[in-house]
Design an enzyme around this catalytic site. Structure first.
Site, PDB file in Angstrom:
ATOM      1  N   CYS A  28     -12.263   0.862   1.882  1.00 46.48           N
ATOM      2  CA  CYS A  28     -11.955   1.677   1.959  1.00 46.48           C
ATOM      3  C   CYS A  28     -12.342   2.841   2.167  1.00 46.48           C
ATOM      4  O   CYS A  28     -13.350   3.646   1.288  1.00 46.48           O
ATOM      5  CB  CYS A  28     -10.684   2.006   1.934  1.00 46.48           C
ATOM      6  N   CYS A 112      -7.972   8.822  -5.040  1.00 52.43           N
ATOM      7  CA  CYS A 112      -8.181   8.837  -4.127  1.00 52.43           C
ATOM      8  C   CYS A 112      -6.919   9.721  -3.107  1.00 52.43           C
ATOM      9  O   CYS A 112      -5.691   9.620  -3.656  1.00 52.43           O
ATOM     10  CB  CYS A 112      -7.561   7.202  -3.326  1.00 52.43           C
ATOM     11  N   HIS A 140       1.307  -0.840 -13.050  1.00 46.70           N
ATOM     12  CA  HIS A 140       0.242  -0.575 -12.299  1.00 46.70           C
ATOM     13  C   HIS A 140      -0.794   0.703 -12.456  1.00 46.70           C
ATOM     14  O   HIS A 140       0.487   1.739 -12.311  1.00 46.70           O
ATOM     15  CB  HIS A 140      -0.079  -0.707 -11.546  1.00 46.70           C
ATOM     16  N   GLU A 142      -1.673   3.163 -11.160  1.00 51.51           N
ATOM     17  CA  GLU A 142      -0.877   4.098  -9.507  1.00 51.51           C
ATOM     18  C   GLU A 142       0.446   4.869 -10.078  1.00 51.51           C
ATOM     19  O   GLU A 142       0.768   5.899  -9.599  1.00 51.51           O
ATOM     20  CB  GLU A 142      -0.792   3.252  -8.445  1.00 51.51           C
TER      21      GLU A 142
END
Length: 327
Positions: A28, A112, A140, A142
């Site tokens: 991505c 990101c 996680h 993130e």
């Protein structure tokens, strides 16, 4: 995608063994940006360049960058004082920026932009004194980074069953946000349960689940009903790759497996299989998919039919610290 022998679409059924190849798949925009950030930092400054956590969750990518001179560390205090450190695509909590400043580190933030958007939402609603219910996987990277933006306001909701344990201060000031790489279906089920408990629950200002995560799941849903087997190329610690296996099984494929490399494929999987679906997670380079297609061709699955459900054109600008100079 220019695959030799590829048929034009899934609708043109062919006799015998075949591969349905999901499009879009693989890198991505956020992953592409993060990997290029480390590569350019190495070109500009030379080795070693330190990277806090895996830049993206893919073994091949991490191993390749490590051979080029990237040094991956778990914590900021493992980076020698005054060195250059890149923050991974998953984002970090504000405390990590403070730790880096205390060690006089030169930081390059490869978070990101879509993750940064969720961070900004968390900060905004914390300022307005909302309880923030963050749908995501506990631990996680993130989720740790997003929760760290407003630790006194954020509760992580790991799955639909976790909703029963959620308590808030004011049921009229509650909003949900989410990890960007989740299964759309499971997230919506968690939100449905949250809304039953808190009827005035607010939605995020914009969709938190990454466009690429959604697109890859949609492509798998389109091809899975025709597949006895779906192979997902990706690493076990890649949340979006693991979700693709779950989506394939939920959408009708009899079996689905996650592989890092073609060598991970078990020939026993192909007993009675005519149609194999292939896709890859958002942190997977195309060279790994090509390796899987070559292996499948050896097993007699030489006809490849693309299944295209979206065309992705989004590109993110590189961090300013490593952008090439303008002429």
């Amino acid at each position: 995608m220019g695959i030799p022998g590829a048929a034009s679409s899934v609708s043109s059924r062919v006799a015998g063994k075949r591969v349905l190849l999901a499009e879009p798949r693989g890198y991505c925009a956020g992953v592409d940006r993060a990997v290029e950030t480390v590569e350019r930092a190495l070109e500009k400054h030379g080795a070693p360049i330190y990277v806090r956590h895996e830049i993206v969750h893919n073994r091949y990518v991490v191993d390749t960058l490590a051979k080029a001179g990237a040094v991956f560390v778990e914590q900021t205090d493992e980076v020698p004082e005054g060195s250059i450190v890149v923050f991974s695509a998953h984002g970090v909590a504000p405390t990590v920026h403070v730790e880096a400043a205390e060690r006089n580190l030169q930081t390059i933030d490869a978070t990101c932009p879509l993750v940064t958007k969720v961070h900004n939402e968390a900060k905004r609603f914390a300022r307005d004194d909302y309880d923030i219910l963050l749908v995501g996987h506990e631990g996680h990277e993130e989720v740790v980074g997003t929760a760290g933006e407003a630790p006194d306001h954020v509760q992580v909701v790991d799955n639909p069953d976790a909703v029963d344990k959620v308590t808030v201060r004011d049921p009229n000031k509650v909003i949900w946000l989410s990890q960007t790489t989740l299964s759309v279906d499971e997230t919506m089920e968690t939100v449905r349960r949250l809304r039953e408990k808190f009827p005035t629950l607010q939605d995020p200002p914009s969709d938190d689940i990454c466009y690429a995560t959604q697109n890859r799941q949609v492509a798998v849903k389109a091809m899975a009903p025709e597949c006895e087997l779906v192979i997902v190329v990706g690493s076990k610690n890649s949340s979006n790759s693991v979700r693709l296996v779950e989506v394939a099984l939920g959408a009708g494929s009899q079996n689905s497996y996650l592989v890092d490399y073609a060598d991970d494929i078990d020939p026993a999987w192909f007993s009675g299989v005519t149609t194999v679906g292939v896709t890859s997670g958002a942190s997977v380079p195309e060279i790994l998919v090509r390796g899987v297609l070559d292996r499948l061709a050896e097993y007699g699955y030489g006809t490849v039919q693309p299944v295209t459900t979206a065309n992705e054109t989004l590109v993110f600008a590189l961090p300013r610290e490593i952008r090439p100079p303008r002429n």
